[in-house]
Motif scaffolding. Structure first.
Motif, PDB file in Angstrom:
ATOM      1  N   ASN A  67       0.890  -1.166   0.000  1.00 58.28           N
ATOM      2  CA  ASN A  67       0.000   0.000   0.000  1.00 58.28           C
ATOM      3  C   ASN A  67       0.927   1.214   0.000  1.00 58.28           C
ATOM      4  OD1 ASN A  67      -1.751   2.066   0.539  1.00 58.28           O
ATOM      5  ND2 ASN A  67      -2.254   1.405   2.628  1.00 58.28           N
ATOM      6  N   LYS A  77       0.300   4.250  -0.304  1.00 56.11           N
ATOM      7  CA  LYS A  77      -0.263   5.469   0.305  1.00 56.11           C
ATOM      8  C   LYS A  77       0.068   6.677  -0.582  1.00 56.11           C
ATOM      9  CE  LYS A  77      -0.133   3.229   4.743  1.00 56.11           C
ATOM     10  NZ  LYS A  77      -0.073   3.339   6.195  1.00 56.11           N
ATOM     11  N   HIS A 110      -9.492   1.536   4.189  1.00 52.55           N
ATOM     12  CA  HIS A 110      -8.282   1.614   5.015  1.00 52.55           C
ATOM     13  C   HIS A 110      -8.554   2.555   6.194  1.00 52.55           C
ATOM     14  CE1 HIS A 110      -4.230   2.652   6.276  1.00 52.55           C
ATOM     15  NE2 HIS A 110      -3.858   1.504   5.721  1.00 52.55           N
ATOM     16  N   GLU A 116      -6.002  -4.848  10.246  1.00 54.39           N
ATOM     17  CA  GLU A 116      -4.950  -3.883  10.551  1.00 54.39           C
ATOM     18  C   GLU A 116      -5.289  -3.128  11.837  1.00 54.39           C
ATOM     19  OE1 GLU A 116      -2.644  -2.696   6.780  1.00 54.39           O
ATOM     20  OE2 GLU A 116      -4.374  -1.387   6.919  1.00 54.39           O
ATOM     21  N   ALA A 124      -1.037  -0.198  15.206  1.00 50.77           N
ATOM     22  CA  ALA A 124       0.178  -0.854  14.688  1.00 50.77           C
ATOM     23  C   ALA A 124       0.609  -0.285  13.342  1.00 50.77           C
ATOM     24  CB  ALA A 124      -0.060  -2.357  14.561  1.00 50.77           C
ATOM     25  N   ILE A 125      -0.218   0.586  12.766  1.00 54.08           N
ATOM     26  CA  ILE A 125       0.078   1.074  11.414  1.00 54.08           C
ATOM     27  C   ILE A 125       1.098   2.207  11.458  1.00 54.08           C
ATOM     28  CG2 ILE A 125      -0.878   2.240   9.397  1.00 54.08           C
ATOM     29  CD1 ILE A 125      -3.477   0.736   9.865  1.00 54.08           C
ATOM     30  N   GLY A 126       2.220   1.986  10.813  1.00 55.08           N
ATOM     31  CA  GLY A 126       3.243   3.023  10.700  1.00 55.08           C
ATOM     32  C   GLY A 126       3.901   3.387  12.017  1.00 55.08           C
ATOM     33  N   GLY A 174       0.207  -3.786   9.533  1.00 53.46           N
ATOM     34  CA  GLY A 174       0.612  -2.931  10.655  1.00 53.46           C
ATOM     35  C   GLY A 174       2.051  -3.233  11.004  1.00 53.46           C
ATOM     36  N   SER A 175       2.955  -2.452  10.403  1.00 55.39           N
ATOM     37  CA  SER A 175       4.386  -2.595  10.680  1.00 55.39           C
ATOM     38  C   SER A 175       4.921  -3.992  10.404  1.00 55.39           C
ATOM     39  CB  SER A 175       4.708  -2.157  12.117  1.00 55.39           C
ATOM     40  OG  SER A 175       4.336  -0.799  12.310  1.00 55.39           O
ATOM     41  N   LEU A 193      -0.679  -6.656   4.356  1.00 58.25           N
ATOM     42  CA  LEU A 193      -0.867  -5.380   3.676  1.00 58.25           C
ATOM     43  C   LEU A 193       0.222  -4.468   4.235  1.00 58.25           C
ATOM     44  CD1 LEU A 193      -2.529  -3.749   1.658  1.00 58.25           C
ATOM     45  CD2 LEU A 193      -4.091  -3.128   3.495  1.00 58.25           C
ATOM     46  N   ILE A 194       1.072  -3.999   3.334  1.00 57.76           N
ATOM     47  CA  ILE A 194       2.353  -3.435   3.742  1.00 57.76           C
ATOM     48  C   ILE A 194       2.459  -1.968   3.371  1.00 57.76           C
ATOM     49  CG2 ILE A 194       4.850  -3.812   3.608  1.00 57.76           C
ATOM     50  CD1 ILE A 194       3.207  -6.381   4.301  1.00 57.76           C
ATOM     51  N   GLY A 195       2.695  -1.127   4.346  1.00 53.29           N
ATOM     52  CA  GLY A 195       2.886   0.299   4.072  1.00 53.29           C
ATOM     53  C   GLY A 195       4.359   0.612   3.906  1.00 53.29           C
ATOM     54  N   GLY A 196       5.002   1.018   5.007  1.00 46.15           N
ATOM     55  CA  GLY A 196       6.394   1.480   4.964  1.00 46.15           C
ATOM     56  C   GLY A 196       7.334   0.541   4.221  1.00 46.15           C
TER      57      GLY A 196
HETATM   58  P1  PGA Z   1       2.615  -0.021   7.738  1.00 38.37           P
HETATM   59  O1  PGA Z   1       1.200   0.286   7.026  1.00 38.37           O
HETATM   60  O2  PGA Z   1       3.128  -1.302   7.157  1.00 38.37           O
HETATM   61  O3  PGA Z   1       3.476   1.169   7.388  1.00 38.37           O
HETATM   62  O4  PGA Z   1       2.349  -0.115   9.192  1.00 38.37           O
HETATM   63  C1  PGA Z   1       0.286  -0.730   6.779  1.00 38.37           C
HETATM   64  C2  PGA Z   1      -0.963  -0.162   6.161  1.00 38.37           C
HETATM   65  O5  PGA Z   1      -1.379   0.927   6.547  1.00 38.37           O
HETATM   66  O6  PGA Z   1      -1.581  -0.806   5.283  1.00 38.37           O
END
Ligand code: PGA
Length: 249
Positions: A9, A11, A95, A165, A169-171, A210-211, A230-233
């Motif tokens: 993701n 973003k 999201h 998520e 835990a997100i970011g 979430g991280s 689902l992967i952000g950073g």
């Molecule tokens: P993150 O984000 O991996 O940076 O915690 C996950 C997301 O928001 O989908």
């Protein structure tokens, strides 16, 4: 057997040039990996660039959001028909950042999920509790409610992915323990079973988000109810994202 899916993701990150560079770096690192599905969900303005840059690879294309209507006076929105025109396969729906900053509700999430499915898109529907909700002890109830309302009216689960998520835990670098992430994913699976039957429960792919990073991926992916991430950073660096995709190799 559920095929694991690691979805990035992006973003609100990357210019077209950065997107191309990221994909050029990623493609050779995950080439030939048949064990895990890799997807990138990208800003709408990058969809054309990304589609072109990932040609010839096994990467799946996704969007980060869509409106439920096909067209009309909705300034700034993109429609499922527009996503179809670019052969987009996945679309993240609901999201927590959309819920928190853009006033999305379980009702709008449901409209988007139904519209995505009606247009042949695969929704990645996000659910998860805030820290306050977790501390108040309402996680299970809250998440089940989000699943129930988000999937209302869905008859076939085959094209649906759910991402659990936890918002805290997100970011943040804080990850749910593998046990706890697995427990909540199990509750989500049971809920899907109650709504759509045992076969649907056995089939639905549930991601943790979430991280998730190269260090914790193995433990999370070893859990029986976690079918991906689902992967952000970590989706913004080719080496990190590849390490997640290649975890099951
Ligand atoms: P993150 O984000 O991996 O940076 O915690 C996950 C997301 O928001 O989908």
């Amino acid at each position: 057997m559920r095929k694991p899916i690691i979805a990035g993701n992006w973003k609100m990150n990357n210019t077209p040039a950065q997107a191309k560079e990221l994909l050029e770096g990623l493609k050779p690192l995950i080439a030939g990996n048949e064990a895990t599905e890799a997807a990138v969900c990208v800003p709408a303005i990058l969809i054309g660039t990304v589609k072109e840059a990932m040609e010839g690879s096994q990467i799946h294309l996704g969007a980060e959001n869509m409106h439920w209507e096909e067209k009309g006076a909705f300034t700034g929105e993109i429609s499922p028909v527009m996503l179809n025109a670019f052969d987009v396969e996945y679309v993240i729906i609901g999201h927590s950042e959309r819920r928190q900053y853009f006033a999305e509700t379980d009702e709008t999430v449901n409209k988007k999920v139904l519209s995505a499915l009606a247009h042949g898109l695969k929704p990645i529907m996000c659910v998860g509790e805030t820290l306050e909700q977790r501390e108040a002890g309402v996680t299970d109830e809250l998440v089940c409610g989000q699943v129930e309302k988000g999937l209302a009216g869905v008859e076939c689960i085959d094209n649906v992915v759910i991402a659990y998520e936890p918002v805290w835990a997100i970011g943040t670098g804080k990850t749910a323990t593998a046990d706890e992430a697995n427990r909540v994913c199990g509750i989500i699976r049971d809920k899907v079973g109650q709504m759509l039957g045992e076969e649907a429960a056995a089939k639905i792919r549930i991601q943790y988000g979430g991280s998730m990073n190269p260090k914790n991926v193995a433990e999370l992916m070893a859990q029986p109810n976690i079918d991906g991430g689902l992967i952000g950073g970590a989706a913004l660096k080719a080496e990190d994202f590849a390490a997640l995709v290649n975890n099951q190799r």
